[in-house]
Design an enzyme around this catalytic site. Structure first.
Site, short mmCIF file in Angstrom:
data_model
loop_
_atom_site.label_atom_id
_atom_site.label_comp_id
_atom_site.label_asym_id
_atom_site.label_seq_id
_atom_site.Cartn_x
_atom_site.Cartn_y
_atom_site.Cartn_z
N LYS A 1 2.38 -3.44 7.19
CA LYS A 1 2.60 -3.60 5.74
C LYS A 1 4.04 -3.23 5.38
O LYS A 1 4.67 -3.88 4.55
CB LYS A 1 1.60 -2.75 4.94
CG LYS A 1 0.14 -3.14 5.08
CD LYS A 1 -0.20 -4.52 4.56
CE LYS A 1 -0.11 -4.64 3.05
NZ LYS A 1 -0.54 -5.98 2.59
N TYR B 1 -1.43 -0.53 11.13
CA TYR B 1 -1.68 -1.23 9.86
C TYR B 1 -0.53 -0.97 8.88
O TYR B 1 0.08 -1.91 8.35
CB TYR B 1 -3.01 -0.76 9.24
CG TYR B 1 -3.12 -1.07 7.75
CD1 TYR B 1 -3.23 -2.38 7.29
CD2 TYR B 1 -3.08 -0.03 6.80
CE1 TYR B 1 -3.31 -2.66 5.92
CE2 TYR B 1 -3.16 -0.31 5.44
CZ TYR B 1 -3.27 -1.62 5.00
OH TYR B 1 -3.32 -1.89 3.65
N THR C 1 0.81 -1.22 0.00
CA THR C 1 0.00 0.00 0.00
C THR C 1 0.85 1.27 0.00
O THR C 1 1.98 1.27 0.51
CB THR C 1 -0.90 0.00 1.26
OG1 THR C 1 -1.45 1.29 1.46
CG2 THR C 1 -0.15 -0.39 2.52
N ASP C 2 0.27 2.35 -0.53
CA ASP C 2 0.95 3.66 -0.49
C ASP C 2 1.12 4.15 0.95
O ASP C 2 1.92 5.04 1.22
CB ASP C 2 0.18 4.70 -1.32
CG ASP C 2 -1.25 4.94 -0.85
OD1 ASP C 2 -1.71 4.28 0.11
OD2 ASP C 2 -1.93 5.81 -1.45
N GLU C 3 0.36 3.55 1.88
CA GLU C 3 0.42 4.02 3.27
C GLU C 3 1.78 3.75 3.91
O GLU C 3 2.11 4.34 4.94
CB GLU C 3 -0.69 3.37 4.11
CG GLU C 3 -2.07 3.76 3.63
CD GLU C 3 -3.15 3.49 4.67
OE1 GLU C 3 -2.84 3.52 5.87
OE2 GLU C 3 -4.29 3.24 4.27
#
Ligand SMILES: NC(=O)c1ccc[n+]([C@@H]2O[C@H](COP(=O)([O-])OP(=O)(O)OC[C@H]3O[C@@H](n4cnc5c(N)ncnc54)[C@H](O)[C@@H]3O)[C@@H](O)[C@H]2O)c1
Length: 320
Positions: free
Chosen positions: A158, A154, A126-128
């Site tokens: 990741k 979260y 994810t970009d997060e």
């Protein structure tokens, strides 16, 4: 050839299963999923109609014995890992499951890939993981080699998984790729994520809750484009590389909520609620690398958004 899709009963994974079954006529898809609250066999109705080309295995990616049995039986040449605990709010209340699935589960899958000589492991990320981007026109979009600065449990889980994938490539020679996507939207999302929550509440005449002042910016990618991008990276991406997958459709959460109301013809009953702890104001990724491979977003945001809102509206009206 068999492809094992971990987390294939969830939102993006189930669309990917459908996409690959349609696209590759000689491919067998083995969906490996433990069916958490976010996964459902209802998402695999189309896949089940493919007979022998589709198999579902109920299993936890962190459970070595079940993973090993699946690899022994199916000998997948490609493994795509969508399986994850994916909701930021839940990770703030209870982070442990995020570490177990997102990090230890990824490790268990990669160990099996190494034991069985899997030709490609693809990690869906994810970009997060890059953390919060600056607000304003001059903000620089994160490229794939930007430092990872996750801002919540979260995204930290990741990022941990991404780093472990990179370490497995270097230390053990795992053949892998990683994709980091913007927010994905489309049907089959569990109604705790922003778009289905907004539609569900609007359909039921309730207020639309937004964190803080609703000014957070998110970039949206339709699930059909996300599936194409992941398939694209597996086919044409270079082993060892990471690819961002931006949607190019940035919008503030408050404007997204207004857009939901406009599609539904509903009153704008927006309610601002206490902000999420550590809420990232913006994610922003650069997509030059995947564009150089030839991938482009195909679905116009207005079309995809309207289609998605209407799909949820029909679903929630049926359930009411
Ligand atoms: N949805 C997005 O906007 C988005 C954006 C970028 C990246 N991602 C990533 O894409 C992947 C898929 O996201 P999603 O939104 O489809 O998630 P989701 O929550 O809808 O689905 C996750 C799936 O994984 C399964 N699963 C969870 N724990 C498991 C375990 N221990 N073993 C086996 N299966 C397990 C669930 O049952 C479910 O079917 C995730 O890795 C997520 O981090 C999602």
């Amino acid at each position: 050839m068999a492809m094992l899709v971990a987390g294939g009963a969830g939102f993006i994974g189930s669309h990917f299963v459908d996409f690959m079954l349609q696209k590759e006529h000689d491919l067998k898809i083995v969906c490996f999923d433990c069916l958490t609250y976010a996964g459902s066999m209802d998402n695999l109705q189309d896949a089940k109609s493919y007979g022998d080309r589709f198999r579902f295995i109920l299993g936890d990616i962190a459970d070595r014995a079940t993973v090993e049995k699946a690899f022994q039986e199916e000998k997948p040449e490609v493994v795509v890992n969508f399986a994850a605990e994916s909701h930021v709010d839940r990770s703030i209340v209870s982070p442990k499951a995020f570490l177990e699935t997102n990090i230890l589960g990824t490790q268990t899958l990669m160990d099996a890939c190494l034991r069985h000589g899997t030709k490609r492991f693809h990690q869906v990320s994810t970009d997060e993981v890059y953390g919060e981007a600056q607000i304003g026109e001059s903000a620089i979009a994160f490229s794939e080699d930007a430092p990872l600065k996750p801002g919540n449990p979260y995204s930290a889980s990741k990022a941990g998984a991404d780093l472990l994938v990179m370490a497995y490539m270097r230390t053990f020679g795992l053949k892998a790729t990683i994709s980091r996507s913007s927010n994905v939207y489309g049907s089959r999302q569990y109604p705790e994520k922003l778009i289905p929550v907004l539609v569900q509440r609007a359909v039921n005449g309730m207020t639309l809750p937004l964190y803080g002042d609703g000014g957070q910016m998110r970039d949206w990618l339709h699930v059909s484009d996300a599936c194409k991008a992941i398939a694209f990276i597996i086919e044409r991406g270079s082993e060892g590389e990471t690819y961002n997958m931006p949607g190019g459709n940035e919008i503030r959460n408050i404007d997204l909520a207004k857009k939901v109301c406009s599609v539904l013809g509903a009153e704008e009953r927006i309610e601002f609620v206490e902000d999420r702890k550590g809420h990232d104001a913006r994610y922003l990724i650069d997509g030059q690398k995947i564009k150089k491979l030839g991938w482009r977003v195909e679905k116009p945001f207005d079309d995809g958004f309207r289609e998605t809102v209407m799909q949820y509206m029909r679903l929630f009206l049926k359930e009411a």
